[in-house]
Write a protein that holds these residues in place. Structure first.
Motif, PDB file in Angstrom:
ATOM      1  N   TYR A  44       0.825  -1.213   0.000  1.00 41.65           N
ATOM      2  CA  TYR A  44       0.000   0.000   0.000  1.00 41.65           C
ATOM      3  C   TYR A  44       0.854   1.255   0.000  1.00 41.65           C
ATOM      4  O   TYR A  44       1.910   1.303   0.648  1.00 41.65           O
ATOM      5  CB  TYR A  44      -0.887   0.036   1.249  1.00 41.65           C
ATOM      6  CG  TYR A  44      -1.859  -1.111   1.313  1.00 41.65           C
ATOM      7  CD1 TYR A  44      -3.056  -1.063   0.598  1.00 41.65           C
ATOM      8  CD2 TYR A  44      -1.573  -2.250   2.066  1.00 41.65           C
ATOM      9  CE1 TYR A  44      -3.954  -2.128   0.639  1.00 41.65           C
ATOM     10  CE2 TYR A  44      -2.467  -3.323   2.113  1.00 41.65           C
ATOM     11  CZ  TYR A  44      -3.651  -3.255   1.403  1.00 41.65           C
ATOM     12  OH  TYR A  44      -4.538  -4.305   1.432  1.00 41.65           O
ATOM     13  N   THR A  51       4.782  -4.663   8.541  1.00 42.81           N
ATOM     14  CA  THR A  51       3.904  -5.128   9.622  1.00 42.81           C
ATOM     15  C   THR A  51       4.543  -6.272  10.405  1.00 42.81           C
ATOM     16  O   THR A  51       4.225  -6.456  11.577  1.00 42.81           O
ATOM     17  CB  THR A  51       2.538  -5.584   9.075  1.00 42.81           C
ATOM     18  OG1 THR A  51       2.750  -6.565   8.059  1.00 42.81           O
ATOM     19  CG2 THR A  51       1.745  -4.410   8.512  1.00 42.81           C
ATOM     20  N   PHE A  70      -3.771  -1.260   8.861  1.00 40.86           N
ATOM     21  CA  PHE A  70      -3.055  -2.233   8.044  1.00 40.86           C
ATOM     22  C   PHE A  70      -2.745  -3.409   8.952  1.00 40.86           C
ATOM     23  O   PHE A  70      -1.921  -3.300   9.861  1.00 40.86           O
ATOM     24  CB  PHE A  70      -1.825  -1.567   7.416  1.00 40.86           C
ATOM     25  CG  PHE A  70      -2.280  -0.440   6.533  1.00 40.86           C
ATOM     26  CD1 PHE A  70      -2.575  -0.674   5.206  1.00 40.86           C
ATOM     27  CD2 PHE A  70      -2.540   0.823   7.065  1.00 40.86           C
ATOM     28  CE1 PHE A  70      -3.091   0.336   4.407  1.00 40.86           C
ATOM     29  CE2 PHE A  70      -3.062   1.833   6.278  1.00 40.86           C
ATOM     30  CZ  PHE A  70      -3.333   1.590   4.943  1.00 40.86           C
ATOM     31  N   PHE A 117      -7.138  -3.099   5.922  1.00 41.50           N
ATOM     32  CA  PHE A 117      -6.445  -3.477   4.691  1.00 41.50           C
ATOM     33  C   PHE A 117      -5.573  -4.706   4.951  1.00 41.50           C
ATOM     34  O   PHE A 117      -4.718  -4.692   5.846  1.00 41.50           O
ATOM     35  CB  PHE A 117      -5.604  -2.305   4.183  1.00 41.50           C
ATOM     36  CG  PHE A 117      -6.465  -1.158   3.714  1.00 41.50           C
ATOM     37  CD1 PHE A 117      -6.937  -1.127   2.410  1.00 41.50           C
ATOM     38  CD2 PHE A 117      -6.821  -0.135   4.590  1.00 41.50           C
ATOM     39  CE1 PHE A 117      -7.746  -0.088   1.982  1.00 41.50           C
ATOM     40  CE2 PHE A 117      -7.631   0.912   4.166  1.00 41.50           C
ATOM     41  CZ  PHE A 117      -8.099   0.941   2.846  1.00 41.50           C
ATOM     42  N   CYS A 177      -2.851  -7.839   4.212  1.00 45.63           N
ATOM     43  CA  CYS A 177      -1.530  -8.029   3.599  1.00 45.63           C
ATOM     44  C   CYS A 177      -1.608  -9.119   2.522  1.00 45.63           C
ATOM     45  O   CYS A 177      -0.800  -9.147   1.603  1.00 45.63           O
ATOM     46  CB  CYS A 177      -0.541  -8.402   4.689  1.00 45.63           C
ATOM     47  SG  CYS A 177       1.156  -8.559   4.152  1.00 45.63           S
TER      48      CYS A 177
END
Ligand SMILES: [Fe+2]
Length: 297
Positions: free
Chosen positions: A29, A80, A170, A212, A214
């Protein structure tokens, strides 16, 4: 940190542009601050043809082109977690566009574990110093005018963080789309009960928070999707939705994980991602190699 202490601000609505990588089913993203041209990149992908030992950057170049075309200023490259199924392109993008590279501070646990698995020498620092910022639970950072924060969400791996930027979160691999469920919890340092608790933290965010993913694998033949909401996950997630208990989740997750194969790219991914996306140093001939630990995983 309890949920009420996180600095949630649903009034800020960043523009989120997704870049799907079909080779690894990863979604990267670009997140743009609505009040400035500042942006962040979340979970970029470096292309690898593992059979050929060939690395390219087509996916990352697409992200770079998007940032340049829109005159954005890259302030953060966020990971992340240490991904086991794709290689990060963060250092490549950082070299072209600048920005700071950040990950959860428990990266040191992951580095300790896989430093041993790959028998890395003292050259490989296990202190997270390959990154510019190591986030702790609740830490905030600025993307232009936007104040983002990190939520500690272990379980899939010990260093997983969910990053919340305004009304967009996220989630990394804590959750998949409602019909995809959740990620596995059987990697070293993973734990199904811990993952359940982390997912509850995500589900305690406001119902209309945009989430959102991954990854998405298009379960049951549907088209690839990557965006949902907390409300939709709470109600419909096949692993944790509708009020499933921790016991139910742990039983299901443990049984399922025992049947899963290793991700195809786990060996190159871990070696590169534990180094913040950098390749291992070249040997005395100037060539770069990746190792395969025999019966080591
Ligand atoms: Fe992952």
């Amino acid at each position: 940190m309890s949920n009420s202490n996180y600095p949630v601000d649903m009034g800020v609505n960043p523009e989120v542009t997704a870049f799907f990588d079909p080779a690894t089913n990863t979604i990267s993203y670009v997140v743009k601050d609505p009040s400035s041209n500042a942006c962040a990149v979340v979970d970029s992908v470096m292309d690898i043809d593992y059979a050929a030992g060939r690395i390219t950057y087509d996916h990352a170049d697409e992200i770079i082109a998007h940032i340049q075309k829109n005159d954005l200023k890259l302030e953060w490259l966020i990971e992340t977690h240490v991904h086991a199924d794709h290689l990060s392109a963060a250092p490549y993008i950082q070299q072209k566009l600048g920005g700071k590279l950040g990950i959860g501070d428990q990266i040191t646990v992951v580095q300790e574990t896989f430093g041993k698995v790959f028998n890395e020498g003292t050259e490989f620092q296990r202190d997270g110093s390959q990154f510019d910022r190591l986030f702790q639970d609740g830490d905030t950072y600025q993307i232009g005018e936007l104040t983002a924060f990190a939520m500690y969400t272990p379980g899939h791996t010990p260093a997983c963080m969910v990053h919340v930027m305004g009304d967009a979160a996220f989630v990394g691999d804590t959750l998949f789309m409602p019909d995809g469920g959740s990620a596995r919890a059987d990697f070293p340092g993973g734990d199904a009960a811990t993952l359940y608790d982390s997912i509850q933290k995500v589900l305690a965010l406001p119902d209309d928070m945009r989430l959102f993913m991954c990854h998405d694998y298009g379960p049951n033949g549907r088209d690839i999707q990557w965006e949902t909401t907390v409300g939709a996950e709470k109600e419909h997630n096949i692993h944790v939705g509708g009020g499933k208990t921790k016991e139910e989740f742990v039983r299901f997750r443990t049984t399922r994980d025992a049947q899963l194969d290793m991700p195809k790219l786990i060996i190159p991914s871990l070696q590169v991602n534990m180094r913040a996306g950098k390749l291992p140093p070249a040997d005395e001939s100037g060539k770069t190699f990746l190792k395969v630990p025999v019966n080591g995983l």
